[in-house]
Scaffold this motif. Structure first.
Motif, mmCIF file in Angstrom:
data_model
loop_
_atom_site.group_PDB
_atom_site.id
_atom_site.type_symbol
_atom_site.label_atom_id
_atom_site.label_comp_id
_atom_site.label_asym_id
_atom_site.label_seq_id
_atom_site.Cartn_x
_atom_site.Cartn_y
_atom_site.Cartn_z
ATOM 1 N N TRP A 78 0.830 -1.208 0.000
ATOM 2 C CA TRP A 78 0.000 0.000 0.000
ATOM 3 C C TRP A 78 0.864 1.259 0.000
ATOM 4 O O TRP A 78 0.418 2.334 -0.397
ATOM 5 N N GLU A 80 3.227 2.229 -1.825
ATOM 6 C CA GLU A 80 3.485 2.792 -3.158
ATOM 7 C C GLU A 80 2.446 3.837 -3.547
ATOM 8 O O GLU A 80 2.754 4.794 -4.231
ATOM 9 N N SER A 81 1.214 3.663 -3.107
ATOM 10 C CA SER A 81 0.153 4.603 -3.475
ATOM 11 C C SER A 81 -0.295 5.464 -2.285
ATOM 12 O O SER A 81 -1.327 6.134 -2.354
ATOM 13 N N GLU A 83 0.584 8.294 -1.119
ATOM 14 C CA GLU A 83 0.414 9.729 -1.357
ATOM 15 C C GLU A 83 -0.972 10.048 -1.918
ATOM 16 O O GLU A 83 -1.472 11.155 -1.766
ATOM 17 N N SER A 84 -1.606 9.078 -2.547
ATOM 18 C CA SER A 84 -2.959 9.265 -3.089
ATOM 19 C C SER A 84 -4.035 9.177 -2.009
ATOM 20 O O SER A 84 -5.195 9.453 -2.281
ATOM 21 N N TYR A 85 -3.662 8.763 -0.803
ATOM 22 C CA TYR A 85 -4.640 8.572 0.267
ATOM 23 C C TYR A 85 -4.370 9.491 1.465
ATOM 24 O O TYR A 85 -4.648 9.149 2.613
ATOM 25 N N SER A 92 0.220 11.705 4.644
ATOM 26 C CA SER A 92 0.095 10.349 4.093
ATOM 27 C C SER A 92 0.844 9.357 4.980
ATOM 28 O O SER A 92 1.555 9.740 5.917
#
Length: 111
Positions: A78, A80-81, A83-85, A92
Motif C-alpha cells: 500500500w 506505493e500509493s 500519497e494518493s490517500y 500520508s
C-alpha cells in the motif's frame, strides 16, 4: 638486458618468457606482491532500509488516511500509493507510518 625492459606491472622478459628464464642468472629477488582485490561493482547497502536500530521509529497512532485506515492496516504494497490517500490534513502514510517511511524514495527537499 631483459631486466631493464620491464612492463608497467614490473614484469620483465626473464620472468614472463620461458626461454629468457633459462638464460637469466639466478637472483634472490622475490616476485612483486599481487594487486589488492577489486571491490564488487554493486556492494550491498551498509544497513537495510527500515526503522533505525533500537526501534526509534514510531507510527503515529492517531493518524488515519482518507479512508480511515491507520498504520496498523497498511501493508508494504500500500505504501506505493500512500500519497494518493492523504488525510484531510494532507498527511500520508509515508509521513505517519514507519513501514512506509522506510519504503518511501529519498527526496532532496529540505526539512
Amino acid at each position: 638486458s631483459a631486466e631493464s625492459y620491464k612492463n608497467a606491472d614490473g614484469v620483465s622478459a626473464t620472468t614472463a618468457c620461458c626461454m629468457c628464464k633459462a638464460a637469466a642468472p639466478a637472483t634472490n629477488t622475490p616476485p612483486p606482491p599481487p594487486p589488492p582485490p577489486t571491490p564488487p561493482l554493486n556492494p550491498p547497502p551498509a544497513t537495510p532500509p527500515g526503522p533505525a536500530p533500537g526501534g526509534s521509529c514510531q507510527d503515529d497512532a492517531s493518524w488515519q488516511d482518507k479512508d480511515g485506515d491507520g498504520c496498523a492496516q497498511y501493508q508494504q504494497s500500500w505504501c506505493e500509493s500512500a500519497e494518493s490517500y492523504k488525510n484531510a490534513d494532507g498527511v500520508s502514510a509515508t509521513t505517519a507510518c514507519c513501514m512506509c517511511k522506510a519504503a518511501a524514495p529519498a527526496t532532496n527537499t529540505p526539512p
